[in-house]
Design an enzyme around this catalytic site. Structure first.
Site, PDB file in Angstrom:
ATOM      1  N   HIS A 186      -8.823  -1.395  -8.629  1.00  0.00           N
ATOM      2  CA  HIS A 186      -7.928  -1.521  -7.143  1.00  0.00           C
ATOM      3  C   HIS A 186      -7.956  -1.719  -5.605  1.00  0.00           C
ATOM      4  O   HIS A 186      -6.495  -0.668  -5.023  1.00  0.00           O
ATOM      5  CB  HIS A 186      -6.686  -1.668  -7.581  1.00  0.00           C
ATOM      6  CG  HIS A 186      -5.327  -2.615  -7.154  1.00  0.00           C
ATOM      7  ND1 HIS A 186      -6.161  -4.044  -6.819  1.00  0.00           N
ATOM      8  CD2 HIS A 186      -4.320  -2.464  -5.327  1.00  0.00           C
ATOM      9  CE1 HIS A 186      -4.635  -4.590  -6.346  1.00  0.00           C
ATOM     10  NE2 HIS A 186      -4.145  -3.523  -5.451  1.00  0.00           N
ATOM     11  N   LYS A 199      -8.778 -10.044 -12.062  1.00  0.00           N
ATOM     12  CA  LYS A 199      -9.446  -8.952 -11.747  1.00  0.00           C
ATOM     13  C   LYS A 199      -8.290  -7.827 -12.444  1.00  0.00           C
ATOM     14  O   LYS A 199      -7.231  -7.867 -12.162  1.00  0.00           O
ATOM     15  CB  LYS A 199      -9.214  -9.142 -10.203  1.00  0.00           C
ATOM     16  CG  LYS A 199      -9.309  -8.042  -8.910  1.00  0.00           C
ATOM     17  CD  LYS A 199      -8.944  -8.410  -7.523  1.00  0.00           C
ATOM     18  CE  LYS A 199      -9.626  -7.171  -6.651  1.00  0.00           C
ATOM     19  NZ  LYS A 199      -9.049  -6.138  -6.393  1.00  0.00           N
ATOM     20  N   TYR A 253      -0.327 -12.417  -7.287  1.00  0.00           N
ATOM     21  CA  TYR A 253       0.211 -11.983  -8.300  1.00  0.00           C
ATOM     22  C   TYR A 253       1.221 -12.678  -9.085  1.00  0.00           C
ATOM     23  O   TYR A 253       1.550 -13.689  -8.210  1.00  0.00           O
ATOM     24  CB  TYR A 253       0.684 -11.032  -7.600  1.00  0.00           C
ATOM     25  CG  TYR A 253       0.090  -9.883  -6.566  1.00  0.00           C
ATOM     26  CD1 TYR A 253      -0.792  -8.487  -7.590  1.00  0.00           C
ATOM     27  CD2 TYR A 253      -0.859 -10.006  -5.531  1.00  0.00           C
ATOM     28  CE1 TYR A 253      -1.549  -7.610  -6.991  1.00  0.00           C
ATOM     29  CE2 TYR A 253      -1.370  -9.675  -4.928  1.00  0.00           C
ATOM     30  CZ  TYR A 253      -1.538  -7.571  -5.875  1.00  0.00           C
ATOM     31  OH  TYR A 253      -2.440  -7.127  -5.215  1.00  0.00           O
ATOM     32  N   ARG A 274      -6.332   1.856  -5.835  1.00  0.00           N
ATOM     33  CA  ARG A 274      -4.741   1.947  -5.425  1.00  0.00           C
ATOM     34  C   ARG A 274      -3.655   1.675  -6.398  1.00  0.00           C
ATOM     35  O   ARG A 274      -2.577   0.959  -6.932  1.00  0.00           O
ATOM     36  CB  ARG A 274      -4.514   0.370  -4.620  1.00  0.00           C
ATOM     37  CG  ARG A 274      -5.523   1.542  -3.726  1.00  0.00           C
ATOM     38  CD  ARG A 274      -4.724  -0.192  -2.445  1.00  0.00           C
ATOM     39  NE  ARG A 274      -3.894   0.264  -1.309  1.00  0.00           N
ATOM     40  CZ  ARG A 274      -3.883   0.732  -0.315  1.00  0.00           C
ATOM     41  NH1 ARG A 274      -4.886   1.765   0.522  1.00  0.00           N
ATOM     42  NH2 ARG A 274      -2.734   0.207   0.556  1.00  0.00           N
ATOM     43  N   PRO A 327      -9.497  -9.449  -2.080  1.00  0.00           N
ATOM     44  CA  PRO A 327      -8.473 -10.042  -0.965  1.00  0.00           C
ATOM     45  C   PRO A 327      -7.468  -8.782  -0.515  1.00  0.00           C
ATOM     46  O   PRO A 327      -7.342  -8.354  -1.303  1.00  0.00           O
ATOM     47  CB  PRO A 327      -7.589 -10.350  -3.042  1.00  0.00           C
ATOM     48  CG  PRO A 327      -8.495  -9.585  -3.900  1.00  0.00           C
ATOM     49  CD  PRO A 327      -9.982  -9.616  -3.056  1.00  0.00           C
TER      50      PRO A 327
END
Length: 385
Positions: A271, A247, A147, A274, A95
């Protein structure tokens, strides 16, 4: 997220594969020619000083692959079964938000590439194309990355929309509650273009920010006020009929707790560097997590993959499949859907070469004893091939 009132400049639609592309990582080399410098620095960077971004790449260089002799590979293939479902190969698309930063059609092009290449696409909550449009363009193997929203109603609405659009799983990201821009992006003056917005959230009303009291932290009592907790995850598991993946897992204890809660599987991920600058490389965390959850619990891995050899190493160390992030955007910027499909094809061919020379006819044949710990100098020349 930084914003700007300036629209992104019009760009011609890329429609061919440049002859310079000889391997998958070449898309990374050509991408700076195809996007604005601040956008490139935002995508290439992670957070802070990019310590974890560098660690992700270095981790793969610490492993070498044993060649093996005289194996019959004539029945070889890359098919995998994950959580009881078959997939054509173990190369999924991670994603990645705001894909209109690099292509005017954004996620629609990526979805078309995923369909052509039988690749499972994980669509981001923060996509610049509505999740329903992405689902219509993608193949049957499509998942939705979630999210948590400040209000449960917003989270529930996204889950229902994903179910109605035919997504096959929910992948909830839990490692990015706070995202600090990289120094690289800040120094480039990156601002999100006006026409690049999270369209899935347009109908959401932002939660009001309560004022901080005297002595309160804008991090602990501010940003983290609406961060999800274990209770929120328990609630989410009651809200959907779809498999739920988590995740952003790097610690074995978290993986064990998630397994006990009944999640379908986890994505070992930092991530892409990030989230927490200084977090361990995803590949370094993988073996301990695999040992903790056992051989049958599904694990995916992302962060740092640039080649079929990297995929082979991730599979050998315990991943059932991998998610491709930055390479996806680089290929999209260079040649649109054609580039993303070509990038996947190159990764698969590179993986097949590794499998053949390492004597592995199938993905389950790729085991830890196929590798040896060894430092391989990273090539900083003009071509990664």
């Amino acid at each position: 997220m930084m914003t700007s009132s300036i629209a992104s400049p019009a760009r011609p639609l890329p429609n061919r594969i440049p002859p310079e592309i000889l391997c998958a990582q070449d898309y990374e080399l050509l991408a700076p020619r195809c996007m604005e410098l601040p956008s490139h620095d935002y995508i290439a960077g992670g957070c802070g000083r990019d310590t974890t971004v560098a660690a992700n790449r270095s981790a793969f260089a610490r492993w070498a692959i044993y060649p093996r002799l005289l194996r019959d590979l004539t029945t070889g293939h890359t098919r995998v079964t994950i959580a009881g479902k078959g997939y054509a190969h173990p190369v999924f698309l991670a994603p990645v938000a705001f894909q209109k930063l690099v292509h005017p059609l954004g996620e629609l092009e990526t979805a078309r590439a995923a369909q052509v290449m039988d690749s499972c696409m994980v669509s981001s909550t923060l996509s610049s194309v509505r999740l329903e449009e992405i689902a219509a363009a993608a193949g049957p193997d499509r998942w939705f990355q979630l999210y948590f929203q400040p209000a449960q109603e917003g989270t529930r609405d996204l889950v229902k929309r994903a179910e109605d659009a035919g997504y096959g799983a929910i992948v909830v990201t839990l490692d990015a509650t706070i995202q600090i821009p990289s120094m690289r992006a800040l120094r480039s003056g990156f601002r999100m273009p006006r026409d690049c917005v999270a369209v899935n959230l347009r109908d959401e009303t932002p939660a009001a920010s309560a004022p901080l009291g005297s002595g309160q932290s804008r991090i602990f009592q501010g940003v983290m006020r609406t961060a999800p907790t274990w209770r929120d995850l328990e609630w989410l598991l009651t809200q959907t009929r779809l498999p739920v993946w988590v995740k952003g897992v790097l610690h074995p204890e978290d993986a064990i707790a998630l397994q006990s809660m009944g999640v379908t599987g986890v994505v070992v991920s930092n991530h892409g560097g990030r989230s927490l600058d200084g977090a361990p490389a995803s590949l370094d965390a993988l073996p301990a997590i695999r040992a903790a959850v056992g051989a049958s619990f599904p694990l995916l891995l992302d962060s740092g993959i640039r080649s079929g050899a990297d995929i082979f190493k991730a599979l050998a160390l315990g991943a059932n499949a991998v998610l491709i992030g930055r390479l996806q955007l680089y290929a999209l910027s260079v040649a649109g859907a054609l580039g993303v499909a070509h990038m996947i094809r190159l990764l698969l061919e590179e993986l097949e070469v590794c499998m053949a020379l390492a004597g592995c006819a199938t993905v389950p044949d790729i085991r830890p004893d196929a590798l040896i710990g060894h430092h391989i100098p990273v090539d900083h020349g003009h071509s990664p091939c």
